[in-house]
Design an enzyme around this catalytic site. Structure first.
Site, PDB file in Angstrom:
ATOM      1  N   CYS A 116       0.820  -1.209   0.000  1.00  0.00           N
ATOM      2  CA  CYS A 116       0.000   0.000   0.000  1.00  0.00           C
ATOM      3  C   CYS A 116       0.857   1.262   0.000  1.00  0.00           C
ATOM      4  O   CYS A 116       0.431   2.311  -0.486  1.00  0.00           O
ATOM      5  CB  CYS A 116      -0.952  -0.001   1.195  1.00  0.00           C
ATOM      6  SG  CYS A 116      -0.148  -0.305   2.781  1.00  0.00           S
ATOM      7  N   HIS A 167      -1.109   0.524   7.456  1.00  0.00           N
ATOM      8  CA  HIS A 167      -1.685   0.657   6.117  1.00  0.00           C
ATOM      9  C   HIS A 167      -1.598   2.108   5.661  1.00  0.00           C
ATOM     10  O   HIS A 167      -1.690   3.034   6.468  1.00  0.00           O
ATOM     11  CB  HIS A 167      -3.148   0.202   6.157  1.00  0.00           C
ATOM     12  CG  HIS A 167      -3.830   0.219   4.825  1.00  0.00           C
ATOM     13  ND1 HIS A 167      -3.367  -0.485   3.737  1.00  0.00           N
ATOM     14  CD2 HIS A 167      -4.958   0.870   4.406  1.00  0.00           C
ATOM     15  CE1 HIS A 167      -4.174  -0.282   2.710  1.00  0.00           C
ATOM     16  NE2 HIS A 167      -5.145   0.542   3.087  1.00  0.00           N
TER      17      HIS A 167
END
Length: 834
Positions: free
Chosen positions: A334, A794
């Protein structure tokens, strides 16, 4: 059959059987993101094993003459649902491991689809198609040859093998090399089950038991002075005893074991035996504190930052079309997804790679999968064309899960990720990485590949002016360096809600002691203006070598902008170091302005009345020992106590000219990925005070080309690298500090009768190519991080497009309703046209 036999015999010599080491690209086109599941399927060249979509296979045949391809077409269909277990499924258990897809970890969605695969051989230019089972009637030799090649291609591991997370365990640790050969002293020490205290101080927490001699000592001191007093790591340096177990984590199931020699948490299969040596019975021990893993799981599950940044509590409108393409997460990728989404929203990167797509593809080498420009252009086209910005394949008549709304098939940049991470110790792995570090890594790769062409990095590049003022003599020294990111400090003491924070910490402490649920998070609110003031404030530099005094002094360092870039990248310095030297993040809210004016931070250069210090290098050696560097041992010890290797610390102090701990730390952070980072300092030739160290190896062509691409001449690049022991970062600083000498040398070259062409080629103006303009900006994108450290969590990004904010969360692209501009990590500001 005669025509078929003739065609196959004509191409038979070109058909190869993949061998060990051959890369078989059977999952992704070299020039697009077409796969076997695309409408046209995928064509694999049976000579080079490169894969091509329908749009590019004809062009590849025309360029290379390779005629025979294996065509793969996969059709996805929904699995028949098994209703036998759905009604009585037990409730989902709370995760107990920091893992995915294994017992006790987080669940992964069950695959809902199965695939039908069609395989055939296609011969160009006739487009003659032969089914896999249509080789009957051909000579046995031909059948065997073709069947062997087809089978080998189908069974080979794909070069861009599927990297999505299937089962991941964040707690996996390797067995220590000392586990089965640990020497334990026969000193009759017995450790009580509780009531421990450090042998060298009064610390009663964060205690580690050395399993060789039974010493109980405190852990490391952290950057802010908290934590332990370094007694455990100091004991290892004195004795070399490698393994220690953290007291308070011992249970019948195991404990936290650290190997100082291996610099990592490890497994000790002989732990029960090693503890029994000191009278500790593992079966009777109870855990008295949460492990770091448990704390991380709690953080990952808590409501707060995660929901705010992902806008989970709001119904978001999915967006599709050009510029709204999602990117699949290839396993902790990510950070990469967020960075490239922002970069390809900038016109300069679009012009460099997407607008010149056909030209780049036409000039691609024989293996385009290994060509940087080809793969970046392919990535940019995939994001901007809209071809892959479509809703994810439907689930029949089933209603989509609420969390899946807005999900796209998107693109899976496996080739790009593999290429850009090639040879890099971190980006070549599937571990989570720092988005800021990846941004700089990508910028560096662009520099290397834009040596004599348009360079989109110029939109970020700016000059930093640093002024050092010797407090003893009042004399000053001005230097300039190139940078791409403005790193903004976070002054926590400027928080507007200090009382609320203190109250929260007290309630949190009480809840932990009573093992009650934690109170609702209170986040520090720090004004952006305070961060900007901290950036521009003078910083004291201790142990500064003053050339005016020819001795150490104290100096004040002031940082200003010597130029303002087109796009200003601001990194909020949220990450520090926490327990056990694990990076952690400051939980802080900073209201970032939509419009920003940093004109007040413009550098002024040497002012009237200021007197410059002499340009003399600090002495690194003593006269009677010409090859023995005289280094500041106090700085070396300070760095070693932070956990860095001794030899690396010595090099850091040496290469920064004894200029203090901060400069040495910056050198360490910039060179941690160097393969020789921890190697001993090796010098060639003798060096006296003020002389230049001669680098034993010639400057690398990559380093020379990178400096040349920044606007310097090759001769200047070579001289700078030789003078700085091949340090790319220091070489640019060296050029700035020797501008007058270089100009004089250029003039001398001309006066000595060099040709006009030589004079032009070597008389490039000193200085990198930077774009300067007003220091007024408007926010156009930001990248946010969720989690407690760069090692986990994330990333998502928000980008302002067509007057609205858009959230890019891997494959999910939606119109943003509440962009959390106060929780970002990296901000991208665009210059406001004057």
């Amino acid at each position: 059959m005669a025509e078929l036999s003739e065609a196959l015999l004509s191409v038979l010599p070109a058909i190869r059987v993949p061998k060990a080491g051959d890369r078989v690209h059977k999952e992704e086109c070299a020039f697009s993101f077409d796969t076997p599941e695309s409408d046209g399927g995928l064509y694999i060249c049976m000579n080079t094993f490169l894969g091509f979509g329908k749009q590019y296979v004809e062009k590849y045949y025309g360029k290379t003459g390779h005629r025979v391809y294996l065509h793969l077409k996969r059709t996805r269909k929904l699995k028949e649902e098994d209703n036998s277990t759905s009604a009585g499924d037990p409730p989902r258990k709370k995760p107990t491991r920091l893992a995915i897809g294994i017992e006790g970890g987080f669940d992964i969605p069950e695959e809902k689809f199965e695939y039908d695969e069609d395989v055939k051989i296609v011969i160009f230019p006739e487009h003659l198609e032969i089914p896999r089972d249509g080789l009957e009637g051909l000579p046995d030799m031909v059948q065997d040859r073709i069947a062997s090649a087809v089978e080998a291609i189908l069974t080979a591991d794909s070069a861009s093998r599927k990297q999505e997370v299937q089962a991941w365990d964040g707690e996996v640790r390797r067995v220590s090399k000392h586990a089965f050969s640990l020497n334990q002293l026969q000193n009759s020490i017995r450790i009580p089950p509780c009531g421990w205290k450090c042998n060298k101080c009064d610390m009663r927490e964060n205690l580690w038991l050395n399993m060789t001699d039974g010493s109980i000592l405190c852990g490391r001191r952290y950057f802010d002075g908290s934590g332990g007093n370094n007694h455990a790591v100091e004991h290892y340096r004195e004795t070399g005893y490698p393994l220690a177990v953290k007291l308070g984590t011992i249970t019948p199931d195991g404990a936290d074991v650290y190997s100082y020699d291996e610099d990592d948490m490890v497994l000790d299969p002989s732990l029960a035996e090693h503890l029994a040596h000191f009278g500790i019975d593992m079966l009777k021990m109870q855990k008295t504190d949460k492990t770091m893993t448990e704390l991380e799981i709690d953080m990952n599950q808590r409501i707060g930052e995660w929901e705010l940044i992902q806008e989970s509590g709001v119904q978001l409108k999915p967006l599709y079309g050009p510029g709204y393409t999602g990117i699949r997460n290839l396993g902790n990728s990510c950070y990469l997804n967020s960075v490239v989404q922002v970069l390809f929203s900038i016109p300069d990167f679009q012009r460099k790679y997407v607008d010149k797509l056909e030209k780049i593809f036409q000039s691609a080498p024989a293996d385009p999968t290994q060509d940087f420009s080809t793969q970046v252009a392919k990535l940019g086209h995939g994001l901007l064309s809209g071809e892959y910005s479509k809703p994810a394949s439907g689930d029949g008549e089933q209603q989509p899960d609420q969390n899946q709304k807005g999900m796209q098939d998107g693109i899976a940049p496996r080739m790009f990720k593999s290429l850009i991470g090639k040879g890099h110790p971190e980006f070549s792995t599937n571990r989570q990485q720092d988005a800021q570090e990846f941004f700089l890594h990508f910028i560096n790769m662009v520099e290397r590949n834009c040596r004599s062409s348009e360079n989109p990095n110029e939109v970020f590049r700016f000059l930093v002016e640093e002024k050092l003022k010797c407090l003893a003599t009042e004399k000053v020294k001005y230097t300039q360096r190139v940078d791409y990111i403005m790193q903004l400090p976070v002054p926590m003491d400027a928080a507007l809600n200090k009382d609320e924070l203190l109250e929260y910490e007290e309630r949190k402490r009480q809840a932990e002691e009573e093992k009650q649920p934690l109170p609702e998070l209170v986040r520090a609110k720090v004004p952006f203006s305070s961060c900007l003031e901290a950036y521009g404030a003078p910083e004291q530099v201790d142990d500064f070598w003053s050339t005016a005094l020819q001795a150490k002094s104290v100096a004040l360092k002031t940082t200003r902008f010597a130029s303002f870039p087109d796009y200003l990248v601001i990194q909020i310095k949220k990450f520090t170091f926490g327990l056990d030297w694990v990076p952690k993040k400051l939980d802080v809210s900073i209201e970032m302005p939509e419009e920003l004016d940093i004109s007040a931070l413009q550098g002024t250069g040497l002012q009237a009345g200021e007197e410059e210090m002499p340009d003399i290098a600090p002495p690194l050696v003593t006269p009677d020992e010409p090859k023995a560097p005289m280094l500041d041992e106090s700085v070396i010890i300070q760095l070693v106590e932070m956990g860095f290797p001794m030899d690396a610390c010595r090099k850091a102090v040496y290469y920064t000219g004894n200029s203090g701990a901060e400069a040495a730390m910056n050198w360490i952070m910039s060179h941690m990925d160097d393969p020789d980072f921890a190697n001993p300092l090796v010098l060639s030739g003798s060096s006296g005070p003020g002389s230049t160290i001669i680098c034993p190896d010639p400057p690398s062509e990559d380093s020379v080309a990178t400096i040349v691409s920044m606007g310097f001449s090759r001769d200047q690049a070579m001289k700078a690298l030789r003078a700085t022991s091949n340090s790319l970062e220091r070489a640019v600083d060296w050029i700035f500090s020797h501008i007058d000498d270089l100009d004089a040398e250029a003039a001398m070259d001309i006066s000595e009768g060099r040709s006009a062409a030589e004079s032009i080629s070597e008389s490039v103006p000193v200085g990198p190519k930077v774009r300067d303009g007003p220091g007024k900006y408007q926010l156009f994108a930001f990248i946010s991080h969720m989690g407690t450290s760069t090692m986990c969590g994330h990333y998502v990004c928000h980008i302002k497009k067509d007057g609205r904010w858009v959230i890019y969360n891997d494959q999910k692209v939606c119109a943003s309703e509440k962009p959390p501009k106060d929780l970002g990590y990296i901000y991208f500001y665009q210059r406001i046209p004057s």
